[in-house]
Motif scaffolding. Structure first.
Motif, PDB file in Angstrom:
ATOM      1  N   GLN A 123       8.416  48.614 -17.696  1.00 21.27           N
ATOM      2  CA  GLN A 123       9.197  49.694 -17.097  1.00 21.27           C
ATOM      3  C   GLN A 123      10.476  49.877 -17.902  1.00 21.27           C
ATOM      4  O   GLN A 123      11.130  48.910 -18.288  1.00 21.27           O
TER       5      GLN A 123
ATOM      6  N   LYS B 146      14.856  59.929 -16.056  1.00 22.19           N
ATOM      7  CA  LYS B 146      13.425  59.658 -16.117  1.00 22.19           C
ATOM      8  C   LYS B 146      13.188  58.170 -16.307  1.00 22.19           C
ATOM      9  O   LYS B 146      13.804  57.537 -17.172  1.00 22.19           O
TER      10      LYS B 146
ATOM     11  N   GLU C 134      10.117  55.326 -16.958  1.00 22.34           N
ATOM     12  CA  GLU C 134       8.734  55.197 -17.415  1.00 22.34           C
ATOM     13  C   GLU C 134       8.122  53.884 -16.956  1.00 22.34           C
ATOM     14  O   GLU C 134       8.788  52.855 -16.937  1.00 22.34           O
ATOM     15  N   CYS C 135       6.847  53.947 -16.649  1.00 20.03           N
ATOM     16  CA  CYS C 135       6.088  52.766 -16.255  1.00 20.03           C
ATOM     17  C   CYS C 135       4.785  52.761 -17.049  1.00 20.03           C
ATOM     18  O   CYS C 135       3.991  53.689 -16.946  1.00 20.03           O
ATOM     19  N   ARG C 136       4.600  51.712 -17.833  1.00 16.22           N
ATOM     20  CA  ARG C 136       3.409  51.629 -18.683  1.00 16.22           C
ATOM     21  C   ARG C 136       2.608  50.367 -18.393  1.00 16.22           C
ATOM     22  O   ARG C 136       3.179  49.290 -18.245  1.00 16.22           O
TER      23      ARG C 136
ATOM     24  N   TRP D  23       5.164  53.648  -6.930  1.00 14.74           N
ATOM     25  CA  TRP D  23       6.598  53.642  -7.135  1.00 14.74           C
ATOM     26  C   TRP D  23       7.291  53.201  -5.848  1.00 14.74           C
ATOM     27  O   TRP D  23       7.006  53.717  -4.763  1.00 14.74           O
TER      28      TRP D  23
ATOM     29  N   HIS E 240       1.690  61.356 -13.841  1.00 12.83           N
ATOM     30  CA  HIS E 240       0.795  60.272 -14.300  1.00 12.83           C
ATOM     31  C   HIS E 240      -0.157  60.886 -15.307  1.00 12.83           C
ATOM     32  O   HIS E 240      -1.307  61.184 -15.004  1.00 12.83           O
TER      33      HIS E 240
ATOM     34  N   LEU F 269       0.369  55.440 -18.367  1.00 14.34           N
ATOM     35  CA  LEU F 269       1.762  55.865 -18.237  1.00 14.34           C
ATOM     36  C   LEU F 269       1.971  56.723 -16.992  1.00 14.34           C
ATOM     37  O   LEU F 269       1.277  57.704 -16.766  1.00 14.34           O
ATOM     38  N   SER F 270       2.960  56.314 -16.214  1.00 11.61           N
ATOM     39  CA  SER F 270       3.434  57.128 -15.098  1.00 11.61           C
ATOM     40  C   SER F 270       4.945  57.240 -15.234  1.00 11.61           C
ATOM     41  O   SER F 270       5.608  56.276 -15.643  1.00 11.61           O
ATOM     42  N   THR F 271       5.484  58.403 -14.922  1.00  9.80           N
ATOM     43  CA  THR F 271       6.933  58.575 -14.991  1.00  9.80           C
ATOM     44  C   THR F 271       7.471  59.058 -13.653  1.00  9.80           C
ATOM     45  O   THR F 271       6.806  59.826 -12.937  1.00  9.80           O
TER      46      THR F 271
ATOM     47  N   THR G 129      10.903  60.917 -12.270  1.00  9.73           N
ATOM     48  CA  THR G 129      12.139  61.603 -12.624  1.00  9.73           C
ATOM     49  C   THR G 129      12.935  61.861 -11.361  1.00  9.73           C
ATOM     50  O   THR G 129      12.444  62.524 -10.445  1.00  9.73           O
TER      51      THR G 129
END
Lengths: 109, 114
Positions: B6, B20, B22-24, B35, B71, B76-78, B80
């Motif tokens: 993250q 923003k 990020e989660c990878r 989240w 997503h 990857l999901s973001t 914001t």
């Protein structure tokens, strides 16, 4: 409604054993998770139980009784670094995690 | 073991700006990511479920126009936070399931809005 109960705080002595209990009520059940969380950090996965019984993983063990809606986390040979919050979470029928408020474990020398 | 990364770990932004996060998933594919936000001395609160290739599912009380989730791929999901305000200051954490039995968490992002 869905609910998770665990003690707010526990104190134990370095080198000893401590058991943290968790009771749950969920809509359906797909497993019980235990996480460790140090202050200011994200939780770390400890264990997952979906069948009744005891799962042992090193110094940590986790137990589940589905009929009683009950789980416990057993920590052996406590070390100072084990001071943290321990979160119990049950997964419901929609695969959502229902979280307890966490048990703050204080280890004393 | 599986790793979820993250980024950023800490961010300070001015009120009214957007941030923003990020989660990878680094070594596995995650069709679903979650989240959470956590206020001091409280448990994790699920904000939304992020599904690859479709709209996120938001929990009751979470403003979807304020917390935009994308997503775009299986890794990857973001999240914001739009038009951030001081009350949005919190610890945001993502998680992803590897299979059905293990959920791994990102390192978390501490957001401070000034």
């Amino acid at each position: 409604g869905q609910n998770i109960d665990q003690p707010t705080e526990m104190t134990a002595t370095e080198g000893a054993i401590v058991q943290i209990n968790c009771t749950y009520q969920t809509s359906g059940f797909n497993g019980l998770f235990w996480y460790q969380q140090h202050a200011g950090e994200a939780p770390t996965f400890l264990s997952y139980n979906v069948l009744d019984g005891l799962e042992e993983k090193g110094r940590f063990s986790s137990f589940l009784s589905r009929s009683k809606g009950y789980s416990y986390l057993l920590l052996k040979e406590l070390q100072m670094k084990d001071s943290a919050s321990y979160l119990c979470a049950a997964m419901d029928s929609n695969y959502q995690l229902i979280w307890g408020a966490g048990t703050k474990l204080i280890i004393k020398p | 073991g599986a790793v979820v990364s993250q980024h950023p770990s800490r961010v300070i932004c001015k009120s009214g700006t957007s941030v923003k996060i990020e989660c990878r998933s680094l070594d596995f594919q995650a069709t679903t990511m979650f989240w959470y936000r956590q206020f001091p001395k409280q448990s994790l609160m699920l904000m939304a479920t992020s599904n690859e290739g479709s709209k996120a599912t938001y929990e009751q009380g979470v403003e979807k126009d304020k917390f935009l989730i994308n997503h775009a791929s299986l890794t990857l999901s973001t999240l914001t936070v739009t038009s951030a305000h001081p009350e949005d200051s919190s610890f945001y954490i993502c998680s992803a399931f590897q299979g059905d039995t293990e959920a791994f968490f990102g390192q978390g992002t501490r957001l401070t809005v000034v």
